[in-house]
Design a protein around this motif. Structure first.
Motif, PDB file in Angstrom:
ATOM      1  N   UNK A 115       0.841  -1.210   0.000  1.00  0.00           N
ATOM      2  CA  UNK A 115       0.000   0.000   0.000  1.00  0.00           C
ATOM      3  C   UNK A 115       0.874   1.258   0.000  1.00  0.00           C
ATOM      4  N   UNK A 116       1.952   1.214   0.835  1.00  0.00           N
ATOM      5  CA  UNK A 116       2.852   2.368   0.921  1.00  0.00           C
ATOM      6  C   UNK A 116       3.537   2.604  -0.420  1.00  0.00           C
ATOM      7  N   UNK A 117       3.995   1.538  -1.067  1.00  0.00           N
ATOM      8  CA  UNK A 117       4.661   1.669  -2.374  1.00  0.00           C
ATOM      9  C   UNK A 117       3.735   2.356  -3.378  1.00  0.00           C
ATOM     10  N   UNK A 118       2.449   1.974  -3.317  1.00  0.00           N
ATOM     11  CA  UNK A 118       1.477   2.578  -4.237  1.00  0.00           C
ATOM     12  C   UNK A 118       1.340   4.068  -3.943  1.00  0.00           C
ATOM     13  N   UNK A 119       1.237   4.416  -2.645  1.00  0.00           N
ATOM     14  CA  UNK A 119       1.088   5.831  -2.274  1.00  0.00           C
ATOM     15  C   UNK A 119       2.307   6.632  -2.699  1.00  0.00           C
ATOM     16  N   UNK A 120       3.517   6.038  -2.486  1.00  0.00           N
ATOM     17  CA  UNK A 120       4.749   6.747  -2.841  1.00  0.00           C
ATOM     18  C   UNK A 120       4.822   6.930  -4.354  1.00  0.00           C
TER      19      UNK A 120
END
Lengths: 100, 352
Positions: B201-206
């Protein structure tokens, strides 16, 4: 530029003397390259009598640091003067080494 | 004391002694094959053990169950290999790898994880009997998780194989522990799955640029660094002296940015934007007066942090603190702080 190597207990102490500018770095490169064979040990780079370091000198230190990482050794830089410490800081290499 | 064995069993024992060197050779070869296979598949395991059954252990087995075997080839666990995984979910992943590697003798393989009733707990392990090319004997490959391994080892230590009867209350306590460890094993796997989901999820947000929604921690900062947020600044600084950039880890700057009050990746992105020019001016002043044509990729973040500290009134103490965090506390950090302060006070960004 002079470099002397001595084996003391479990450490190898490399003492530099003079200016590690481009000619100085070229002068000591063969000795430092030979020393990478022993980069798996604790190596102390004693800079008490080192008065100047250029990019060529930094490259000598970095090459040795890389060999030490690959062989599981440790490099400690000891007794650098303020001017040389500032060069390490300005070029971002200060926290790459253990400096005493 | 030498055990009394039937003539069949004696013959098996003699064949074992003749073949012992072959088993030893196979033990080393198979371990290497399995280790390489798991490594190629990116499967990290907690341990890989092996053993060749000892003569006395085989004699004991033949004494108890010798009637079952006609030749040494009938015994499937002379050579045993054990793969211990960190997580219980990985047992099946390892099993798939073993199935691709060797021919599994399904008739003699057993999944002891499925042998328990709904209300019983105990030994959990997957045992495969495998045929190895050019090897006349089968081998047993056991697969289990670290916690399953811990329980099995401790249970073994109680001496259940010694033939002595163990009081029921101890068995009950061991089984209670088995239940507890099974639950813990499940939780560890669950936590890993949750963490993987969180990282995704974090990778997507970044990658979509929603940096204000990403809390700053070791994982998120590492992911952010993959976007090379200091690359533009470093390249501009390198251009001052046509310097070569030596890539180094920038993870030590996580503590610095946290110390500067950053809570999200968005906070760091804003600091980079706001102090880009100041960081460049510091580098111009420092590097421009030298012929240094090599620099670390940490120059960019270092100068950003220095510019931020100076502009926000951190002064000498602030710069010293920065170097204390980066390099460890030292008196020489005071000297460097004074050096920087002396240089920076007249730089244009300080007076804007």
């Amino acid at each position: 530029m002079e470099v002397s190597v001595s084996h003391e207990k479990n450490e190898i102490i490399v003492r530099f003397s003079g200016r590690m500018d481009t000619p100085g770095a070229q002068e000591i490169a063969p000795q430092m390259n030979a020393l990478t064979e022993e980069a798996g040990k604790t190596v102390i780079l004693d800079c008490t009598d080192l008065t100047y370091i250029s990019s060529s000198g930094l490259r000598i230190f970095l090459t040795f640091h890389k060999a030490s990482l690959e062989k599981g050794g440790k490099v400690i830089i000891r007794n650098i003067c303020n001017e040389i410490r500032n060069v390490f800081m300005m070029t971002g290499f200060l926290n790459l080494f253990e400096i005493q | 004391m030498k055990k009394l064995l039937s003539p069949y069993s004696e013959a098996i024992l003699n064949e074992y002694l003749e073949q012992l060197p072959l088993f030893k050779t196979m033990e080393a070869q198979l371990k290497t094959t399995i280790r390489d296979c798991l490594s190629d598949a990116g499967i990290h395991v907690a341990g890989l053990e092996s053993r060749v059954k000892t003569e006395s252990s085989l004699a004991g087995k033949l004494e108890l169950k010798g009637y079952k075997y006609k030749s040494l080839a009938d015994i499937t666990d002379i050579l045993g290999i054990r793969v211990i995984t960190f997580y219980r979910d990985d047992v099946d992943v390892v099993a798939s790898a073993i199935e691709r590697l060797f021919e599994v003798d399904w008739e003699n393989s057993v999944d002891k994880r499925k042998l328990h009733d709904l209300d019983s707990f105990g030994y959990l392990s997957l045992h495969y009997v495998c045929r190895i090319p050019d090897m006349p004997f089968r081998v047993e490959i056991q697969m289990r998780s670290l916690l399953q391994h811990a329980w099995a080892n401790l249970y073994h230590d109680t001496g259940y194989k010694s033939g002595l009867e163990i009081p029921k209350e101890y068995i009950r306590n061991m089984n209670r522990l088995a239940g507890m460890l099974e639950l813990a094993d499940e939780q560890f796997s669950h936590i890993r799955t949750e963490l993987t989901d969180y990282r995704r999820r974090v990778q997507t947000l970044v990658s979509t640029g929603n940096l204000d929604d990403v809390l700053l921690d070791g994982d998120t900062f590492k992911g952010y660094l993959e976007l090379d947020p200091f690359g533009q600044l470093n390249r501009r600084i390198a251009a001052i002296n046509q310097a070569e950039i030596h890539e180094v880890s920038l993870m030590p700057y996580l503590a610095i940015f946290k110390n500067m009050g950053c809570k999200t990746l968005g906070d760091i992105a804003r600091i980079i934007k706001d102090y880009f020019e100041g960081a460049y001016q510091i580098a111009c002043f420092q590097m421009g007066l030298t012929d240094l044509d090599i620099m670390a990729s940490s120059v960019g973040p270092q100068n950003i942090c220095i510019a931020y500290t100076l502009k926000n009134g951190g002064g000498k103490a602030g710069i010293r603190n920065l170097f204390d965090i980066l390099n460890g506390p030292s008196e020489s950090n005071v000297m460097m702080a004074e050096f920087i302060l002396g240089q920076a006070k007249d730089l244009p960004f300080m007076n804007q």
